[in-house]
Design a protein around this motif. Sequence first.
Motif: not given
Length: 656
Positions: A313, A315, A344, A352, A366, A370, A614
């Motif tokens: 994953w 982001i 998020i 998250v 990330f 983030v 982001s």
Amino acid sequence: MEKKIWYPPRDIVDQSNVKLFMDKHGFKSYEELVRRSSEDLKWFWGNLPEWLGVEWFREPKAVVDLSRGVEWAQWYRGGLLNAAYNVVDRIVKMGYGHREAFTWVGEDGEVRRYTYLQLKDEVDRMAKLLSQDYGLGVGDVVAIYAPMMPESIAAMLAAMKVGAVASPIFSGFAPPAVAERLKLGEARVLVTVDGYLRRGRRIALKEQADQAVKLAGGAVEHVIVVRRLGIDVPWVEGRDEWYDRAIAGKAGSAEPEELDPEHPALLLFTSGTTGRPKGAVISHAGAILQPGKEHYFNLDIHPAWRGGEDRLWWITDIGWMMGPWQVLGSQLLGASHLMAEGAIDYPYKSRVWRLIQEHRVTHFGFAATVARMLRAVASDTVEDYDLSSIRAFGNTGEPIDHATWMWVMEKLGGWRRPLINLSGGTEVFGCILLPSPVVPLKPTTLWGPALGVDADVFDDEGRPVRGEPGYLVVKKPFPSMTRGLWKDPERYIKTYWSRFPGVWYHGDYALVDEDGFWYILGRADDVIKVAGKRIGSAELESVLTQLPEVAEAACIGVPHPIKGEVIACFLVPKGGYDAEELASKARKAVVDRFGKPFAPEHVVIVSELPKTRSGKITRRVLRDLARGVEPKELSVLENPEAVEKLRDIIKRIGGG
């Protein structure tokens, strides 16, 4: 707990893909493997497709052809392949069709899972729509203006499968920015969505897509609309079509187009420092080999044929490079990936951690901002969740500061999981610098060059430098480098190959320290020159964010009639503070680290900094304001209202 050097635990090293590879091929160290891969490109890039299991329709006769010059290297001459086939059909053919390709999670809690068989069916249906109904073929452009969601992925892969070029566009762009990209790419088809959720709000994207198509001047012939929210949308009869209805009657396999490895798979627009966006052209070979290599050797994603059940994953958005990178890299290995709609930290600040726990995320990536945001708003809830599934973290998009690196390693990883800090760019569809799970790390380091990448740091005269900042360059080509710029070959040469002739100039400011660890100090245009002395924004910010009162920092150069530039630092505080005291403390921290010549002229306390969705801080907005230039493409920002506040502040301190 302060650590100067982190060493990977023995069990992580022994179970890693790269350790198994080194043992098989007789390499005693990762450094030795990296050195061989950059010295002998034909050995490394020639064998990499086989190591990653890439399937050719026709084997290439030559690894690389430099007859047109290093700037126009041609890879895998004589070969035929298809990127989409390799990340979908091939996985099904190998017997892994029942495995999960990806999971999508809506901000409202909706969950959709796709196996490779289900994904293949949808990609094939979409491919038939594009080729049979719309007459698209080799070289036509399909634009995708939608968030990371199953239909976005299917559309991107379907375009590649029929030999068209997929051009994802950031879903947060405003219509003028989208229109510019549609017009430059001459897109014949646009895939969009009725709307999506963002912090509980309904974002009606179809309306914006219509405005963009109109502004683009009519190049778009068909608009395919995904149903997400079920809201009423404006409609153009004969042009618009619902995605689900359009593909409903297209059952059966679609044969992949057998393509030259150099054929464009992706058209990714990236903002230039001046002028119109640059269209990076990523080939079919580059689109799978570069992310596949990085996922396998560096992130240590275990492929399906190793029994791995890994889930990545990152982001990101499909309109940024990391979106397609996540899809193509993980799926080449038959692994899985996660996509999450919305913010998020909404509808709860620990979202998250809950997603990581529920979906057993093994690799979590990330942007540094983030991580700083999570540290600020959700650090107190980490221990309420089980994050033990994570084997590696990733950071990209901007240099990570010391305090945040330490927090990720200690609070999230318990000093057992590596932070794969990576740096590259859209134009190379991957990394120039990044570590692997078998190497020691210093805080914030990227360790060194990527496999198959002959990187260096040059001074202004083009000489290699160590122990002092310089410019990140690449001395030999590699397959995922952009194949020129979309319909603009002169700009391609000027941008990347003219600063140091015959050498790729990447535009990053970098440093190799006395122990051989590599660092990115920011973009070269983030370098501040005070009376001729250079320093990177990220260097300053790393010091400032170590102050307990500072949550975030952004530093720029403000024009000065005598010194050329002076340093201005913008600080977002954590809580209670005295402005004058904090400013004084910040100046002292910078002077103590770098000396009096780099004392900030201005230290400004602000409530927020401009950021993309982001989480990346956009210093270019601050620089533009300081130079009296109106910032462009503010639609990428999560908080455009912050710009107006900063505009007034920068005017008061003498910039603009």
